[in-house]
Scaffold this active site. Structure first.
Site, mmCIF file in Angstrom:
data_model
loop_
_atom_site.group_PDB
_atom_site.id
_atom_site.type_symbol
_atom_site.label_atom_id
_atom_site.label_comp_id
_atom_site.label_asym_id
_atom_site.label_seq_id
_atom_site.Cartn_x
_atom_site.Cartn_y
_atom_site.Cartn_z
ATOM 1 N N SER A 193 -9.040 -1.375 4.305
ATOM 2 C CA SER A 193 -10.352 -2.017 4.253
ATOM 3 C C SER A 193 -10.986 -1.913 5.628
ATOM 4 C CB SER A 193 -10.189 -3.494 3.869
ATOM 5 O OG SER A 193 -11.388 -4.205 4.047
ATOM 6 N N TYR A 200 -6.522 -12.612 4.362
ATOM 7 C CA TYR A 200 -6.632 -11.223 3.900
ATOM 8 C C TYR A 200 -6.884 -10.281 5.084
ATOM 9 C CZ TYR A 200 -8.500 -7.174 1.363
ATOM 10 O OH TYR A 200 -8.740 -5.910 0.885
#
Length: 348
Positions: free
Chosen positions: A152, A165
Site C-alpha cells: 500500500s 494497518y
C-alpha cells in the site's frame, strides 16, 4: 493428478501455474484469484470465511482454472504451512505465492486497545511473514518461484485513523528489504515483489472494526480491485522489485520523501473527512477482527463504491509498457510534486 496436468499442459504448449492467494475470499484477493484462474492457473485459496472461499472456488473453476478452498487464519503459522502442503499435494509445486490477507481498525490511536494492535499485526504483518516462510521452504530448494506482497502507499506514508494497518504495512516493507538482500546475496532466482496499492473499492470498509462516527471509505481517488489484480499477475511474471499503482500512490510516496512535514499538516486537515462518507455508522455493527462475519454471505471482490472507482490505472499502463515510459512517467510526477512543494513554501 499434478503429473498428469503437467503432461497435458506441455502438450498444449502452456506452462502450468500453481498459485496460492491469502485473503482469497473477497476484495483484492478475490480479484487476484479470478485473474490467475482466467489464465489457467490452479489456485490455493486461503481465508477464514467459508462462504467467500466456496464462491471464490466456483469463480476460479468457471474461468477455466482449478481451485482448492482451505479455511485458514494466516496468523497461525502451522495452519499456513499445512495449507501450503495441501496445495502442493493437490496441484504440484507452487509457482506464485500472493500475501494479501489483512485486517484493520478505524480509530484514533488514543482509543485503540493493545489487543487490537496485536490482532492486526498478527494477520496483516505476521500473516505475510508466515506465507513468505511457507513459500520459501518450497521455492528455495527448487531455485524458482515468485512471492508477491500486496502492499500500500501506506507502507511509506502513515495516515490518521489507521495506525495499526499503516504500521503493519511499514513492517512488511522492512521485512521485504531484508529478505530481498538475502536472496541477492545467495544468488537465488526466487523473486520478491511488493505491489504498493492505491485506495481500492473492496468490501473491507463495511466489515473492519470502526470507531468512526460515519461510515468508512477509501480515500479518493478510488480504483477497482481488478486493477490491483492485474498488477499482481504482472508483478509475479516480471519479478520486479516494487510496483506502484495509481498516481495517488506515487504522489504519496514521493511527497513523503520531499516534504513529510507538509504531508503531516495536510493529512491533519483532510485525513479524517476523506476517510468517511456522509452516512452515520452503526456503533453496534459486527466486524471481522477476531473471526469471519457469521452471516454466511459472499461479498465478492468489489465494495460499495463502484460509481466512484476507476477501472484502469495510467501508472500500471506505464509500468507494463517498458522502462523508458516508466522513467518518464515517474520523472513527471516527481517534477510536479517538487514544483508544488516549492510553490507552497513561505517566502522569506
Amino acid at each position: 493428478m499434478a503429473m498428469s496436468t503437467s503432461r497435458d499442459a506441455a502438450r498444449n504448449g502452456r506452462t502450468p501455474r500453481v498459485v496460492v492467494v491469502t485473503g482469497a475470499s473477497a476484495g483484492v484477493g478475490r480479484a487476484v484469484v479470478r485473474a490467475f484462474a482466467a489464465r489457467g492457473a490452479s489456485v490455493g485459496l486461503l481465508a477464514r470465511g467459508r462462504a467467500g472461499l466456496d464462491a471464490a472456488r466456483v469463480d476460479a473453476e468457471a474461468l477455466g482454472g482449478r481451485a482448492l478452498a482451505l479455511p485458514t487464519d494466516v496468523a497461525d503459522a502451522d495452519a499456513v504451512e499445512r495449507a501450503a502442503a495441501a496445495v502442493e499435494d493437490a496441484f504440484g509445486p507452487i509457482d506464485v505465492w500472493v500475501n494479501n490477507a489483512m485486517l484493520s481498525v478505524f480509530s484514533p490511536v488514543k482509543e485503540m486497545k493493545a489487543e487490537e494492535y496485536r490482532r492486526v499485526t498478527e494477520v496483516t504483518y505476521l500473516g505475510c511473514v508466515h506465507g513468505t516462510l511457507a513459500a520459501l521452504r518450497r521455492m528455495l530448494p527448487r531455485d524458482r518461484g515468485a512471492i508477491v506482497q500486496v502492499g500500500s502507499a501506506l507502507a511509506y506514508r502513515g495516515i490518521p485513523l489507521q495506525s495499526a494497518y499503516c504500521a503493519a504495512k511499514h513492517a512488511i516493507q522492512g521485512f521485504c528489504d531484508s529478505l530481498r538482500c538475502e536472496l541477492l546475496h545467495d544468488g537465488s532466482r526466487v523473486t520478491l515483489t511488493m505491489v504498493q496499492m492505491p485506495a481500492l473499492n473492496t468490501p473491507q470498509f463495511g466489515w473492519v472494526r470502526s470507531r468512526l462516527p460515519r461510515k468508512a471509505q477509501p480515500v479518493p481517488p478510488i480504483f477497482q480491485p481488478e486493477v490491483a489484480a492485474e498488477a499482481v499477475v504482472w508483478a509475479a511474471r516480471r519479478g520486479m522489485r516494487e510496483l506502484k499503482i495509481g498516481w495517488p500512490t506515487v504522489g504519496a510516496i514521493l511527497g513523503n520523501h520531499l516534504a513529510p512535514g507538509l504531508l503531516d499538516r495536510y493529512l491533519a486537515w483532510t485525513g479524517y473527512d476523506s476517510q468517511m462518507t456522509a452516512e452515520p455508522e452503526s456503533p453496534d455493527r459486527p466486524d471481522n477482527l477476531l473471526g469471519p462475519l457469521d452471516d454466511d454471505r459472499d461479498r465478492g471482490a468489489r465494495g460499495a463504491f463502484d460509481a466512484r472507482a476507476h477501472a484502469s490505472s495510467e501508472t500500471l499502463r506505464i509500468a507494463t509498457r517498458g522502462r523508458a515510459l516508466r522513467l518518464a512517467g515517474f520523472g513527471l510526477a516527481a517534477g510536479a510534486l517538487l514544483g508544488y512543494w516549492l510553490a507552497d513554501k513561505p517566502r522569506q
